[in-house]
Design a protein around this motif. Structure first.
Motif, mmCIF file in Angstrom:
data_model
loop_
_atom_site.group_PDB
_atom_site.id
_atom_site.type_symbol
_atom_site.label_atom_id
_atom_site.label_comp_id
_atom_site.label_asym_id
_atom_site.label_seq_id
_atom_site.Cartn_x
_atom_site.Cartn_y
_atom_site.Cartn_z
ATOM 1 N N UNK A 43 5.141 13.374 -15.200
ATOM 2 C CA UNK A 43 4.092 12.146 -15.667
ATOM 3 C C UNK A 43 4.003 11.298 -16.890
ATOM 4 N N UNK A 44 3.625 10.103 -16.440
ATOM 5 C CA UNK A 44 4.192 9.076 -17.578
ATOM 6 C C UNK A 44 2.994 8.418 -17.237
ATOM 7 N N UNK A 45 2.646 7.456 -18.489
ATOM 8 C CA UNK A 45 1.759 6.305 -18.475
ATOM 9 C C UNK A 45 1.463 5.234 -17.331
ATOM 10 N N UNK A 46 3.013 4.509 -17.561
ATOM 11 C CA UNK A 46 2.732 3.206 -16.338
ATOM 12 C C UNK A 46 4.145 3.375 -15.370
ATOM 13 N N UNK A 47 3.891 3.414 -13.857
ATOM 14 C CA UNK A 47 5.089 3.655 -12.689
ATOM 15 C C UNK A 47 5.350 2.164 -12.902
ATOM 16 N N UNK A 48 6.417 1.893 -14.297
ATOM 17 C CA UNK A 48 7.726 1.025 -14.504
ATOM 18 C C UNK A 48 9.025 1.197 -13.649
ATOM 19 N N UNK A 49 9.784 0.405 -13.731
ATOM 20 C CA UNK A 49 11.094 0.605 -13.375
ATOM 21 C C UNK A 49 12.092 1.908 -14.669
ATOM 22 N N UNK A 50 11.454 2.286 -15.693
ATOM 23 C CA UNK A 50 12.324 2.749 -16.429
ATOM 24 C C UNK A 50 11.718 3.860 -16.100
ATOM 25 N N UNK A 51 10.581 4.442 -15.846
ATOM 26 C CA UNK A 51 9.938 5.714 -16.097
ATOM 27 C C UNK A 51 10.961 5.987 -14.301
ATOM 28 N N UNK A 52 10.573 5.458 -13.274
ATOM 29 C CA UNK A 52 10.947 6.129 -12.348
ATOM 30 C C UNK A 52 12.488 5.991 -12.439
ATOM 31 N N UNK A 53 13.588 5.590 -13.256
ATOM 32 C CA UNK A 53 14.353 5.503 -13.185
ATOM 33 C C UNK A 53 14.836 6.831 -13.934
ATOM 34 N N UNK A 54 13.773 6.951 -15.058
ATOM 35 C CA UNK A 54 14.082 8.623 -15.836
ATOM 36 C C UNK A 54 13.358 9.458 -15.054
ATOM 37 N N UNK A 55 12.801 9.155 -13.815
ATOM 38 C CA UNK A 55 12.033 10.370 -12.563
ATOM 39 C C UNK A 55 13.269 10.714 -12.320
ATOM 40 N N UNK A 56 14.307 9.837 -11.781
ATOM 41 C CA UNK A 56 15.513 10.242 -10.764
ATOM 42 C C UNK A 56 16.599 10.599 -11.433
ATOM 43 N N UNK A 57 16.468 10.293 -13.180
ATOM 44 C CA UNK A 57 17.545 11.069 -13.639
ATOM 45 C C UNK A 57 17.534 12.465 -13.792
ATOM 46 N N UNK A 58 16.117 12.961 -13.738
ATOM 47 C CA UNK A 58 15.483 14.590 -13.555
ATOM 48 C C UNK A 58 15.165 15.153 -12.614
ATOM 49 N N UNK A 59 16.227 14.605 -11.109
ATOM 50 C CA UNK A 59 15.948 14.935 -9.760
ATOM 51 C C UNK A 59 14.380 15.275 -9.190
ATOM 52 N N UNK A 60 13.307 14.554 -10.293
ATOM 53 C CA UNK A 60 12.055 14.415 -9.787
ATOM 54 C C UNK A 60 11.783 14.224 -8.514
ATOM 55 N N UNK A 61 10.707 15.199 -7.852
ATOM 56 C CA UNK A 61 10.386 14.676 -6.587
ATOM 57 C C UNK A 61 8.532 14.470 -6.434
ATOM 58 N N UNK A 62 8.297 13.825 -7.774
ATOM 59 C CA UNK A 62 7.143 12.829 -7.463
ATOM 60 C C UNK A 62 6.861 12.746 -8.577
#
Length: 254
Positions: A43-62
């Motif tokens: 979860x996060x405030x805004x779907x920025x590139x930085x948040x997308x990359x952070x989600x990829x780094x923790x193997x998020x599914x959503x």
């Protein structure tokens, strides 16, 4: 590890937030389809590139955010920054969920409710002159406070400096607030009898309104005031489903 399907998560979120009841500036719910089964949610405030990359780094599914994509009046073409963000989501098969106004106004998990609780405001209710109900809230402090005290309380709670403007020296008992970019509601707050209006952003004309309407004003940051709704929603989802949920805060001075 516990998982839910994309369809189950969509249904659960829509049942809780009821996006169909609100006219909004963007689609609410599932915005980008990813994998069917979800074990890890960021979860996060805004779907920025930085948040997308952070989600990829923790193997998020959503990913679940307050500020997603596909806003009204923005260019419809998929180029540049938008193309890069979407490409990363699709390449890694990550679902993107976004809820804007439904998350602002939710009476328990919403941004306004969470900020009111953080500040110790009591007996709050929607400012009924503003639609949809819950976009602006009004409530009471347990005892009257000077503006300086409220500013320090906000700075401590949010971990950032705030912009405050005093309209005289009267104490504050009744306060109205709207997280994010709600500076345009200062007139309605003053009309309702609030001595202070708190929001995320400030415009040049906001200070003139504060002076001329005799209402104190604080701008505490769009990002900072809207961290807590999506965080609370994620924690609720973790309890309801048992999936792994991680709130990732991407710093933003705005």
């Amino acid at each position: 590890m516990t998982s839910v399907t994309r369809q189950q998560l969509t249904l659960l979120l829509n049942q809780q937030l009821q996006p169909e009841l609100v006219q909004d500036f963007c689609p609410n719910g599932l915005q980008v389809e990813g994998k069917k089964d979800i074990e890890v949610l960021v979860t996060g405030v805004t779907a920025s590139q930085a948040l997308v990359d952070a989600a990829i780094a923790v193997s998020a599914d959503a990913i679940l955010v307050h500020h997603g994509y596909f806003w009204k009046n923005e260019p419809a073409i998929i180029t540049g920054m938008k193309k890069t963000r979407l490409q990363r989501l699709l390449t890694h098969n990550i679902n993107l969920f976004a809820y804007h106004l439904p998350l602002d106004i939710h009476p328990e998990l919403g941004n306004n409710a969470q900020l009111g609780r953080l500040l110790g405001i009591t007996a709050w209710q929607p400012l009924r002159a503003v639609q949809p109900q819950g976009v602006v809230m009004i409530g009471q402090f347990s005892e009257p406070k000077p503006l300086e005290t409220v500013s320090r309380l906000l700075q401590h709670a949010l971990g950032r400096d705030v912009l405050s403007h005093a309209a005289g020296d009267r104490l504050i008992s009744q306060v109205a607030w709207c997280t994010g970019g709600g500076q345009g509601y200062i007139d309605a707050a003053a009309e309702a009898g609030a001595q202070l209006f708190i929001t995320g952003e400030v415009s040049e004309q906001t200070i003139h309104s504060s002076r001329e309407l005799g209402i104190h004003f604080i701008a505490a940051g769009h990002h900072a005031t809207e961290r807590y709704g999506v965080k609370a929603l994620g924690e609720w989802l973790a309890t309801e489903t048992g999936i792994q949920v991680e709130f990732i805060d991407i710093p933003n001075p705005a």
